[in-house]
Design a protein around this motif. Structure first.
Motif, PDB file in Angstrom:
ATOM      1  N   ASN A 266       0.829  -1.195   0.000  1.00 38.17           N
ATOM      2  CA  ASN A 266       0.000   0.000   0.000  1.00 38.17           C
ATOM      3  C   ASN A 266       0.866   1.248   0.000  1.00 38.17           C
ATOM      4  O   ASN A 266       1.923   1.262   0.607  1.00 38.17           O
TER       5      ASN A 266
ATOM      6  N   CYS B  19      -4.712  -2.635   7.417  1.00 39.89           N
ATOM      7  CA  CYS B  19      -4.736  -1.336   6.737  1.00 39.89           C
ATOM      8  C   CYS B  19      -6.147  -0.784   6.844  1.00 39.89           C
ATOM      9  O   CYS B  19      -7.125  -1.515   6.696  1.00 39.89           O
ATOM     10  N   ASP B  20      -6.232   0.532   7.084  1.00 37.67           N
ATOM     11  CA  ASP B  20      -7.555   1.149   7.206  1.00 37.67           C
ATOM     12  C   ASP B  20      -8.307   1.116   5.880  1.00 37.67           C
ATOM     13  O   ASP B  20      -9.497   1.406   5.831  1.00 37.67           O
TER      14      ASP B  20
ATOM     15  N   GLY C  44      -2.063   0.134   9.877  1.00 38.99           N
ATOM     16  CA  GLY C  44      -1.114   0.143   8.763  1.00 38.99           C
ATOM     17  C   GLY C  44      -0.255   1.383   8.574  1.00 38.99           C
ATOM     18  O   GLY C  44       0.977   1.280   8.501  1.00 38.99           O
ATOM     19  N   TYR C  45      -0.874   2.554   8.505  1.00 35.78           N
ATOM     20  CA  TYR C  45      -0.095   3.725   8.076  1.00 35.78           C
ATOM     21  C   TYR C  45       0.963   4.164   9.072  1.00 35.78           C
ATOM     22  O   TYR C  45       1.871   4.921   8.724  1.00 35.78           O
TER      23      TYR C  45
HETATM   24 MO   LIG Z   1      -2.823   1.555   5.117  1.00 40.34          MO
END
Ligand SMILES: [Mo]
Ligand SMILES: Nc1nc2c(c(=O)[nH]1)N[C@H]1C(S)=C(S)[C@@H](COP(=O)(O)O)O[C@H]1N2
Length: 258
Positions: free
Chosen positions: A75, A129-130, A220-221
């Motif tokens: 991502n 991950c969102d 995730g981020y």
């Molecule tokens: Mo993400």
């Protein structure tokens, strides 16, 4: 019983010392040589206390080798742009270095081989991950706490910032360079590692080569890829647009705990 009592009283004494030090950071008097000894002792205590406090922190679930996802999506950036990264990539990151600086007594500059020579931790964890996907991967790297102890954080440090090589959004002022930040609780957490290996192989370029952050209790981020510089700071105001991360500057939550 007596062990428990002594551990508790140590914690209490230690947090008092750490509290004094936070105030001390704002006071020029503490820069005087006479106070340095006390400060060094205080820093020693506050580091030990951090470890004691963190030793009780819950771990994210770890999985078995059989659980590793056959496909791990990527991502965001899949390869940083620019000739500089390309050159490093073809030379297998021989000339790449990680810088650790900011509010530290001993800034560090480490090659990938030097990082690989440090004690390693391997963990198999679930990444969420969102954007609606998750995958299980195995990560190998050095605990961030190891580097933070080596660089000797100053007592007024509150956040650890991760500067990345990729520009996710192209802007004239380069405010689109990816970055992230953690507080000291997550920074010293035993599962917070700088990973150079994934699923038993060198970390692939798409997943952040040569070095990425794994912070297993957050979404995730927060897991910054292509980390090139780690900066210890007292405030996030002067980094990027001041919200503590590329996505945070664009409206996401800073604390992204699962
Ligand atoms: Mo993400
Ligand atoms: N430097 C950098 N780090 C990043 C990103 C990115 O675009 N650039 N994307 C983030 C997001 S949203 C997620 S979900 C994960 C994805 O990691 P992966 O590509 O290894 O699956 O990395 C995070 N870290």
């Amino acid at each position: 019983m007596s062990r428990l009592v002594s551990r508790r009283s140590l914690l209490r004494a230690g947090s008092a010392a750490a509290g004094t030090l936070l105030l001390a950071g704002c006071d020029g008097v503490f820069e005087s040589p006479a106070m340095r000894g006390a400060l060094d002792f205080g820093q020693f205590v506050s580091l030990r206390v951090q470890h004691l406090l963190l030793s009780g922190q819950p771990l994210a679930r770890e999985f078995a080798v059989a659980d590793i996802s056959p496909e791990f999506p990527l991502n965001g950036t899949s390869m940083p742009g620019g000739f500089g990264y390309f050159q490093m990539m073809v030379s297998q990151f021989a000339r790449w270095r990680l810088t650790v600086d900011g509010l530290v007594r001993r800034p560090l500059s480490l090659s990938l081989d030097e990082i690989k020579a440090l004690p390693a931790r391997t963990q198999i964890t679930l990444h969420c991950c969102d954007e609606g996907w998750s995958a299980i991967g195995q990560w190998t790297g050095v605990q961030l706490s190891h580097l933070l102890q080596a660089c000797e954080l100053m007592p007024n440090v509150r956040y650890i910032v991760f500067h990345c090589l990729d520009e996710l959004e192209r802007t004239p002022d380069r405010s689109g360079l990816y970055y992230e930040s953690l507080d000291l609780f997550d920074a010293f957490h035993p599962q917070t590692i700088l990973a150079y290996g994934m699923n038993g192989q060198p970390l692939p370029v798409a997943h952040g080569a040569p070095l990425r952050l794994r912070v297993e209790r957050q979404i995730g981020y927060k897991n910054a890829k292509y980390v090139t510089r780690i900066e210890a700071v007292a405030t996030l105001d002067h980094i990027g647009r001041g919200k503590g991360g590329f996505w945070e500057d664009r409206g996401y939550q800073w604390y992204a705990g699962l």
